[in-house]
Design a protein around this motif. Structure first.
Motif, short mmCIF file in Angstrom:
data_model
loop_
_atom_site.label_atom_id
_atom_site.label_comp_id
_atom_site.label_asym_id
_atom_site.label_seq_id
_atom_site.Cartn_x
_atom_site.Cartn_y
_atom_site.Cartn_z
N ASP A 53 0.85 -1.19 0.00
CA ASP A 53 0.00 0.00 0.00
C ASP A 53 0.89 1.24 0.00
O ASP A 53 1.42 1.63 1.03
CB ASP A 53 -0.89 -0.01 1.25
N PRO A 54 1.07 1.89 -1.14
CA PRO A 54 1.97 3.05 -1.21
C PRO A 54 1.48 4.24 -0.40
O PRO A 54 2.26 5.14 -0.07
CB PRO A 54 2.01 3.37 -2.71
N ALA A 55 0.19 4.27 -0.05
CA ALA A 55 -0.36 5.40 0.70
C ALA A 55 0.19 5.47 2.12
O ALA A 55 0.10 6.51 2.79
CB ALA A 55 -1.88 5.32 0.73
N VAL A 56 0.75 4.37 2.62
CA VAL A 56 1.28 4.34 3.98
C VAL A 56 2.54 5.19 4.11
O VAL A 56 2.77 5.82 5.14
CB VAL A 56 1.57 2.88 4.41
N PHE A 57 3.35 5.23 3.06
CA PHE A 57 4.60 5.98 3.08
C PHE A 57 4.40 7.36 2.45
O PHE A 57 3.46 7.57 1.68
CB PHE A 57 5.69 5.23 2.33
N PRO A 58 5.31 8.32 2.74
CA PRO A 58 5.23 9.64 2.11
C PRO A 58 5.35 9.53 0.59
O PRO A 58 5.77 8.51 0.05
CB PRO A 58 6.45 10.37 2.71
#
Length: 234
Positions: free
Chosen positions: A122-127
């Motif tokens: 889930d790329p939304a977890v990282f900046p």
């Protein structure tokens, strides 16, 4: 596959779908693969000739359609193919609960593991800025020891060769331990606390690592107290 010689809809369906590799190809389409090269990464032990044959069978059966853009072919699920999604998910979840065996060397594949991670994180977890997570598998075959997952602007990229970026998180693990975590056979936190998986680097980013990596979708479904009911809304 030899026909069953039955009018039963189940017999008709299994004649098409239960040939070797076919359902795994459908799994790859459901996971988002659209191009031949992407499908190969999801079924690395399948011969190119057999993959091409199975794709032609699925096109003929109306499960997928082949389109061409700028001289390059890609595949899409038809309505019939999309309706297989809950079937594949339920079958995978059932397999996790009732057909899971102890992982042995023949079941371990670093490339397949990392490819599955790449499309599941889930790329939304990282900046939004570039975050690089390096994986080291000392026991993996030569040429598959080191992998890099790169998260940037909501896009995940996977590299087998050093991309030359600064590494934010370094994860060291045996291939068996990481696979066990990915398939929900062992909690990530427990593996880290026992020292079987070592996480080094930015502590703030590492604290969100489990939410970023998640785990295999089919394994997560299989870990539920009750298997999900089929949802035929397309």
């Amino acid at each position: 596959m030899k026909a069953y010689g039955q009018f039963c809809p189940l017999a008709q369906a299994t004649q098409l779908l239960c040939e070797r590799w076919t359902l795994l190809i459908v799994r790859e389409f459901i996971a988002g693969s659209t191009r031949y090269s992407e499908l190969q990464k999801g079924v690395p032990l399948m011969s190119p000739t057999l993959l091409s044959t199975r794709l032609k069978q699925l096109v003929k059966a109306g499960v997928i359609t082949m389109k061409s853009e700028s001289g390059k072919n890609h595949y899409e699920l038809t309505k019939a193919g999309i309706e297989l999604k809950p079937v594949v998910e339920l079958l995978g979840a059932w397999g996790h609960r009732w057909a899971q065996t102890n992982l042995d060397e023949g079941d371990l594949d670093a490339g397949l593991l990392m490819w599955d991670m790449r499309r599941s994180v889930d790329p939304a977890v990282f900046p939004q800025n570039r975050i690089v997570v390096q994986f080291e598998y000392p026991d993996a075959p030569k040429g598959a020891h080191d992998w890099w997952l790169i998260s940037e602007d909501g896009i995940i990229d996977l590299c087998l060769s050093d991309p030359g970026y600064e590494v934010d998180i370094l994860i060291k693990s045996s291939l068996a331990d990481m696979t066990a975590v990915w398939t929900c056979q062992r909690p990530f936190k427990q593996a880290v606390e026992c020292g079987d998986i070592k996480v080094m680097g930015d502590k703030k980013l590492a604290s969100n690592l489990q939410d970023w990596l998640k785990s295999s979708l089919l394994s997560r479904l299989g870990s539920l107290e009750e298997l999900p009911k089929l949802n035929w809304v397309v």
